[in-house]
Design a protein around this motif. Structure first.
Motif, short mmCIF file in Angstrom:
data_model
loop_
_atom_site.label_atom_id
_atom_site.label_comp_id
_atom_site.label_asym_id
_atom_site.label_seq_id
_atom_site.Cartn_x
_atom_site.Cartn_y
_atom_site.Cartn_z
N THR A 13 0.83 -1.19 0.00
CA THR A 13 0.00 0.00 0.00
C THR A 13 0.87 1.25 0.00
OG1 THR A 13 -1.72 -1.18 1.21
CG2 THR A 13 -1.86 1.22 1.19
N GLY A 14 1.88 1.27 0.81
CA GLY A 14 2.80 2.40 0.86
C GLY A 14 3.51 2.59 -0.46
N PHE A 15 3.92 1.51 -1.11
CA PHE A 15 4.59 1.59 -2.41
C PHE A 15 3.63 2.16 -3.45
CE2 PHE A 15 5.71 -0.26 -6.54
CZ PHE A 15 6.98 0.29 -6.68
N GLY A 16 2.40 1.71 -3.43
CA GLY A 16 1.41 2.22 -4.37
C GLY A 16 1.16 3.70 -4.18
N MET A 17 1.07 4.17 -2.95
CA MET A 17 0.86 5.59 -2.68
C MET A 17 2.06 6.39 -3.14
SD MET A 17 -2.13 5.81 -1.60
CE MET A 17 -2.23 7.46 -0.93
N HIS A 18 3.25 5.85 -2.96
CA HIS A 18 4.47 6.53 -3.41
C HIS A 18 4.43 6.69 -4.92
CE1 HIS A 18 8.61 7.77 -3.66
NE2 HIS A 18 8.81 6.83 -4.57
N GLN A 19 3.98 5.69 -5.65
CA GLN A 19 3.91 5.75 -7.10
C GLN A 19 2.91 6.81 -7.55
OE1 GLN A 19 5.92 4.24 -9.32
NE2 GLN A 19 7.01 3.63 -7.49
N VAL A 20 1.76 6.91 -6.89
CA VAL A 20 0.77 7.92 -7.23
C VAL A 20 1.35 9.31 -7.00
CG1 VAL A 20 -1.44 8.92 -6.54
CG2 VAL A 20 -1.22 6.45 -6.81
N GLY A 21 2.02 9.51 -5.88
CA GLY A 21 2.65 10.80 -5.59
C GLY A 21 3.71 11.15 -6.61
N ALA A 22 4.46 10.18 -7.06
CA ALA A 22 5.51 10.42 -8.04
C ALA A 22 4.92 10.85 -9.37
CB ALA A 22 6.37 9.17 -8.21
N GLN A 23 3.75 10.32 -9.72
CA GLN A 23 3.12 10.66 -10.99
C GLN A 23 2.55 12.08 -10.96
OE1 GLN A 23 0.29 7.54 -11.45
NE2 GLN A 23 1.79 6.06 -12.14
N THR A 24 2.01 12.51 -9.85
CA THR A 24 1.40 13.83 -9.80
C THR A 24 2.42 14.93 -9.53
OG1 THR A 24 0.87 13.59 -7.45
CG2 THR A 24 -0.83 12.93 -9.03
N LYS A 25 3.58 14.61 -9.09
CA LYS A 25 4.59 15.60 -8.78
C LYS A 25 5.78 15.40 -9.72
CE LYS A 25 5.96 17.91 -4.59
NZ LYS A 25 6.20 17.78 -3.18
N ALA A 26 5.57 15.73 -10.99
CA ALA A 26 6.60 15.55 -12.00
C ALA A 26 7.72 16.56 -11.80
CB ALA A 26 6.00 15.70 -13.39
N ARG A 27 8.92 16.15 -12.08
CA ARG A 27 10.07 17.04 -12.00
C ARG A 27 10.13 17.83 -13.31
NH1 ARG A 27 14.96 17.98 -9.49
NH2 ARG A 27 16.69 18.42 -10.89
N TRP A 28 10.11 19.13 -13.20
CA TRP A 28 10.14 20.01 -14.37
C TRP A 28 11.58 20.46 -14.55
CZ3 TRP A 28 6.17 24.55 -14.96
CH2 TRP A 28 6.09 24.91 -16.31
N GLN A 29 12.33 19.71 -15.34
CA GLN A 29 13.77 19.93 -15.49
C GLN A 29 14.10 21.34 -15.95
OE1 GLN A 29 16.27 17.81 -14.50
NE2 GLN A 29 17.49 19.64 -14.84
N GLU A 30 13.33 21.89 -16.87
CA GLU A 30 13.62 23.23 -17.38
C GLU A 30 13.47 24.29 -16.29
OE1 GLU A 30 12.64 20.57 -20.74
OE2 GLU A 30 11.63 20.98 -18.83
N MET A 31 12.58 24.06 -15.34
CA MET A 31 12.45 24.98 -14.21
C MET A 31 13.73 24.95 -13.37
SD MET A 31 9.62 25.22 -11.16
CE MET A 31 9.99 23.64 -10.44
N TYR A 32 14.24 23.75 -13.13
CA TYR A 32 15.48 23.63 -12.34
C TYR A 32 16.67 24.23 -13.09
CZ TYR A 32 12.87 20.73 -9.14
OH TYR A 32 11.94 20.27 -8.24
N ASP A 33 16.70 24.05 -14.41
CA ASP A 33 17.78 24.62 -15.21
C ASP A 33 17.75 26.15 -15.15
OD1 ASP A 33 18.44 22.02 -15.93
OD2 ASP A 33 17.53 22.16 -17.93
N PHE A 34 16.53 26.72 -15.23
CA PHE A 34 16.41 28.17 -15.12
C PHE A 34 16.82 28.63 -13.73
CE2 PHE A 34 14.18 32.02 -13.93
CZ PHE A 34 14.54 32.87 -14.96
N HIS A 35 16.36 27.93 -12.72
CA HIS A 35 16.67 28.31 -11.34
C HIS A 35 18.18 28.34 -11.09
CE1 HIS A 35 17.23 27.58 -6.95
NE2 HIS A 35 16.44 28.63 -6.93
#
Length: 128
Positions: A13-35
């Motif tokens: 259950t914890g693994f499944g919740m982690h996967q859902v969180g990972a899908q909704t919180k995508a890493r926006w690489q271009e934002m980090y590059d700008f930062h």
């Protein structure tokens, strides 16, 4: 045996919740590059050191444009984000123009501060 099954269920259950969180919180690489460029130009400018800004004004525009062209990930309001990124690119171009024209330290500091404020607007106000 019941204890082992309970642990397995909790782990799955914890693994499944982690996967859902990972899908909704995508890493926006271009934002980090700008930062990366924003932080190395804005923070020294706050302390009166405008040399990094003068050296990296073109890179600031390049990174802002790349960010604007990238797809908006889940978790951000696409319309609000696109509009704010347009403003950011425009402001970064204004910063670059000010650098090229040899504007005063006070004017450069004001210009990069405005760009920094727009950057934070994207990070804070454009999230859904």
């Amino acid at each position: 045996m019941k204890h082992t099954i309970s642990i397995c269920i909790m782990l799955l259950t914890g693994f499944g919740m982690h996967q859902v969180g990972a899908q909704t919180k995508a890493r926006w690489q271009e934002m980090y590059d700008f930062h990366e460029v924003m932080s190395t130009t804005f923070h020294p400018a706050e302390e009166g050191n405008l040399q990094p800004l003068r050296e990296k004004a073109g890179m600031l525009v390049d990174r802002a444009e790349a960010w604007k062209k990238s797809p908006v990930p889940a978790g951000y309001n696409p319309a609000k984000t696109a509009d704010t990124l347009k403003r950011l690119v425009k402001q970064c171009k204004s910063v670059r123009k000010s650098v090229k024209k040899g504007k005063s330290d006070a004017e450069l500091t004001a210009a990069i501060t405005t760009a920094h404020d727009i950057f934070h607007e994207i990070m804070e106000k454009c999230r859904e």
